[in-house]
Design a protein around this motif. Structure first.
Motif, mmCIF file in Angstrom:
data_model
loop_
_atom_site.group_PDB
_atom_site.id
_atom_site.type_symbol
_atom_site.label_atom_id
_atom_site.label_comp_id
_atom_site.label_asym_id
_atom_site.label_seq_id
_atom_site.Cartn_x
_atom_site.Cartn_y
_atom_site.Cartn_z
ATOM 1 N N VAL A 212 11.233 -8.129 -5.018
ATOM 2 C CA VAL A 212 9.878 -8.358 -5.513
ATOM 3 C C VAL A 212 9.454 -7.152 -6.344
ATOM 4 C CG1 VAL A 212 9.237 -9.811 -3.563
ATOM 5 C CG2 VAL A 212 8.806 -7.360 -3.446
ATOM 6 N N VAL A 213 8.340 -7.287 -7.035
ATOM 7 C CA VAL A 213 7.765 -6.177 -7.781
ATOM 8 C C VAL A 213 6.409 -5.850 -7.172
ATOM 9 C CG1 VAL A 213 6.933 -5.372 -10.016
ATOM 10 C CG2 VAL A 213 8.949 -6.844 -9.898
ATOM 11 N N VAL A 214 6.230 -4.609 -6.748
ATOM 12 C CA VAL A 214 4.988 -4.174 -6.133
ATOM 13 C C VAL A 214 4.484 -2.956 -6.888
ATOM 14 C CG1 VAL A 214 3.893 -3.299 -4.049
ATOM 15 C CG2 VAL A 214 5.679 -5.032 -3.869
ATOM 16 N N ARG A 215 3.319 -3.098 -7.522
ATOM 17 C CA ARG A 215 2.686 -2.007 -8.264
ATOM 18 C C ARG A 215 3.653 -1.322 -9.226
ATOM 19 N NH1 ARG A 215 -1.649 0.867 -4.132
ATOM 20 N NH2 ARG A 215 -2.626 -1.052 -3.432
ATOM 21 N N GLY A 216 4.391 -2.144 -9.971
ATOM 22 C CA GLY A 216 5.261 -1.624 -11.009
ATOM 23 C C GLY A 216 6.601 -1.102 -10.538
ATOM 24 N N GLN A 217 6.898 -1.253 -9.251
ATOM 25 C CA GLN A 217 8.178 -0.788 -8.734
ATOM 26 C C GLN A 217 9.010 -1.961 -8.228
ATOM 27 O OE1 GLN A 217 6.586 2.478 -6.042
ATOM 28 N NE2 GLN A 217 8.444 3.453 -6.808
ATOM 29 N N SER B 118 16.037 8.924 -3.003
ATOM 30 C CA SER B 118 15.793 9.499 -1.683
ATOM 31 C C SER B 118 14.313 9.552 -1.422
ATOM 32 C CB SER B 118 16.377 10.909 -1.588
ATOM 33 O OG SER B 118 17.771 10.869 -1.808
ATOM 34 N N PRO B 119 13.866 9.372 -0.148
ATOM 35 C CA PRO B 119 12.437 9.439 0.163
ATOM 36 C C PRO B 119 11.864 10.797 -0.200
ATOM 37 C CG PRO B 119 13.694 8.516 1.985
ATOM 38 C CD PRO B 119 14.682 9.045 1.004
ATOM 39 N N ASN B 120 10.570 10.798 -0.557
ATOM 40 C CA ASN B 120 9.919 12.072 -0.883
ATOM 41 C C ASN B 120 9.735 12.888 0.375
ATOM 42 O OD1 ASN B 120 9.645 11.490 -3.593
ATOM 43 N ND2 ASN B 120 7.745 10.332 -3.289
ATOM 44 N N THR C 294 12.915 0.771 -2.417
ATOM 45 C CA THR C 294 12.189 0.802 -3.686
ATOM 46 C C THR C 294 12.975 1.593 -4.712
ATOM 47 O OG1 THR C 294 10.953 2.829 -3.172
ATOM 48 C CG2 THR C 294 10.011 0.753 -2.430
ATOM 49 N N TYR C 295 12.880 1.170 -5.969
ATOM 50 C CA TYR C 295 13.495 1.910 -7.068
ATOM 51 C C TYR C 295 12.750 1.590 -8.349
ATOM 52 C CZ TYR C 295 15.923 -2.532 -7.927
ATOM 53 O OH TYR C 295 16.207 -3.843 -8.161
ATOM 54 N N GLU D 105 0.800 -1.216 0.000
ATOM 55 C CA GLU D 105 0.000 0.000 0.000
ATOM 56 C C GLU D 105 0.837 1.272 0.000
ATOM 57 O OE1 GLU D 105 -3.053 0.246 -0.543
ATOM 58 O OE2 GLU D 105 -3.994 -1.654 -0.017
ATOM 59 N N ILE D 106 1.936 1.286 0.753
ATOM 60 C CA ILE D 106 2.686 2.547 0.879
ATOM 61 C C ILE D 106 3.857 2.665 -0.089
ATOM 62 C CG2 ILE D 106 2.051 2.703 3.317
ATOM 63 C CD1 ILE D 106 4.941 2.088 4.000
ATOM 64 N N THR D 107 4.217 1.571 -0.772
ATOM 65 C CA THR D 107 5.330 1.623 -1.728
ATOM 66 C C THR D 107 5.168 2.737 -2.770
ATOM 67 O OG1 THR D 107 6.032 -0.675 -1.463
ATOM 68 C CG2 THR D 107 6.486 0.343 -3.573
ATOM 69 N N PRO D 108 3.962 2.972 -3.316
ATOM 70 C CA PRO D 108 3.833 4.048 -4.315
ATOM 71 C C PRO D 108 4.096 5.441 -3.744
ATOM 72 C CG PRO D 108 1.978 2.521 -4.458
ATOM 73 C CD PRO D 108 2.707 2.199 -3.192
ATOM 74 N N PHE D 109 4.045 5.583 -2.430
ATOM 75 C CA PHE D 109 4.144 6.912 -1.827
ATOM 76 C C PHE D 109 5.510 7.204 -1.214
ATOM 77 C CE2 PHE D 109 -0.263 5.353 -1.388
ATOM 78 C CZ PHE D 109 -0.887 6.259 -2.237
ATOM 79 N N ILE D 110 6.348 6.181 -1.050
ATOM 80 C CA ILE D 110 7.672 6.383 -0.469
ATOM 81 C C ILE D 110 8.715 5.826 -1.421
ATOM 82 C CG2 ILE D 110 9.202 5.890 1.476
ATOM 83 C CD1 ILE D 110 6.795 5.522 3.259
ATOM 84 N N SER D 111 9.564 6.722 -1.961
ATOM 85 C CA SER D 111 10.656 6.282 -2.827
ATOM 86 C C SER D 111 11.923 6.234 -1.992
ATOM 87 C CB SER D 111 10.838 7.251 -4.002
ATOM 88 O OG SER D 111 9.696 7.245 -4.827
ATOM 89 N N GLY D 112 12.658 5.157 -2.101
ATOM 90 C CA GLY D 112 13.870 5.025 -1.291
ATOM 91 C C GLY D 112 13.727 3.916 -0.269
ATOM 92 N N GLU D 113 14.187 4.170 0.924
ATOM 93 C CA GLU D 113 14.221 3.133 1.956
ATOM 94 C C GLU D 113 13.242 3.433 3.079
ATOM 95 O OE1 GLU D 113 17.472 1.971 5.304
ATOM 96 O OE2 GLU D 113 18.162 1.807 3.232
ATOM 97 N N PHE D 114 12.505 2.407 3.504
ATOM 98 C CA PHE D 114 11.691 2.537 4.715
ATOM 99 C C PHE D 114 11.738 1.231 5.485
ATOM 100 C CE2 PHE D 114 8.661 1.173 1.418
ATOM 101 C CZ PHE D 114 7.957 0.151 2.049
ATOM 102 N N THR D 115 11.421 1.310 6.756
ATOM 103 C CA THR D 115 11.514 0.153 7.638
ATOM 104 C C THR D 115 10.153 -0.150 8.248
ATOM 105 O OG1 THR D 115 13.791 0.713 8.226
ATOM 106 C CG2 THR D 115 12.635 -0.780 9.707
ATOM 107 N N VAL D 116 9.748 -1.428 8.201
ATOM 108 C CA VAL D 116 8.564 -1.860 8.933
ATOM 109 C C VAL D 116 9.028 -2.130 10.359
ATOM 110 C CG1 VAL D 116 6.660 -3.504 9.050
ATOM 111 C CG2 VAL D 116 7.634 -2.894 6.828
#
Length: 206
Positions: free
Chosen positions: A174-179, A204-206, A194-195, A45-56
């Motif tokens: 993996v590929v999630v929503r085209g990314q 870099s994150p938005n 994500t890239y 769900e959040i991959t399209p909104f955050i470019s770069g690195e994030f941690t769950v």
């Protein structure tokens, strides 16, 4: 259909209004069947909104019996409402109070109480409001309604099976929503990078 809510904490570098990068932790709710599925769903769900690195950073169960969303633009906050349903024992005449929690999307505390009462109009049992408090939840992701029948239909998110292949201590792509998404479970928390297809360099994150 009964919903199983999970609160997911996502940590990433966010660009603030002054242009500076700040490490933030945001909380989201997802409807899922298990912790594994909750992790897959929040990444998807959040991959399209955050470019770069994030941690769950964390996933935990959230005990909400009901959710009252609102599509008003000013209703941009989520409030936890603690209720007590009041029933009367016909034999003893003693009142019994059963606690429950609901989540309401509203503009402020007063609006939350108003929308709570509106949402509870169809409830036959008497209830009292014990507490209303704003939560740090940024967004909520329930299962989408079936377009034809209009019913809630559970579905496995597209990333679930792929993420399941990434066990603790491993890293996979993996590929999630085209990314393109790299999922790294070699550390304490799940790290996601994500890239885009066009540029394989980490952004870099938005």
């Amino acid at each position: 259909m009964e919903q199983n809510w999970f609160e997911c904490s996502i940590r990433y570098e966010k660009t603030m209004e002054n242009g500076m990068l700040k490490k933030v932790t945001e909380k989201y709710l997802v409807d899922a069947l298990s912790f594994t599925e909750a992790e897959a769903r929040i990444i998807e769900e959040i991959t399209p909104f955050i470019s770069g690195e994030f941690t769950v950073a964390n996933i935990k169960r959230a005990n909400y019996s009901e959710l009252f969303p609102c599509d008003e633009e000013v209703a941009d906050r989520w409030f936890k409402c603690k209720l007590a349903f009041i029933t009367l024992d016909e034999k003893t005449g003693v009142e019994k109070k059963t606690p429950t929690q609901v989540l309401v999307q509203a503009a402020d505390l007063r609006d939350a109480v108003k929308k709570l009462d509106e949402g509870m109009k169809g409830t036959m049992a008497d209830y009292e409001i014990a507490a209303v408090a704003e939560t740090p939840v940024v967004d909520v992701y329930p299962y989408a309604a079936d377009e034809e029948g209009g019913h809630e239909e559970r579905r496995e998110p597209t990333a679930t099976e792929l993420l399941a292949a990434c066990r603790d201590g491993e890293k996979t792509e993996v590929v999630v929503r085209g990314q393109n998404v790299i999922v790294d479970k070699t550390g304490k928390n799940t790290v996601v990078i994500t890239y885009s297809y066009d540029n394989n360099e980490k952004q870099s994150p938005n």
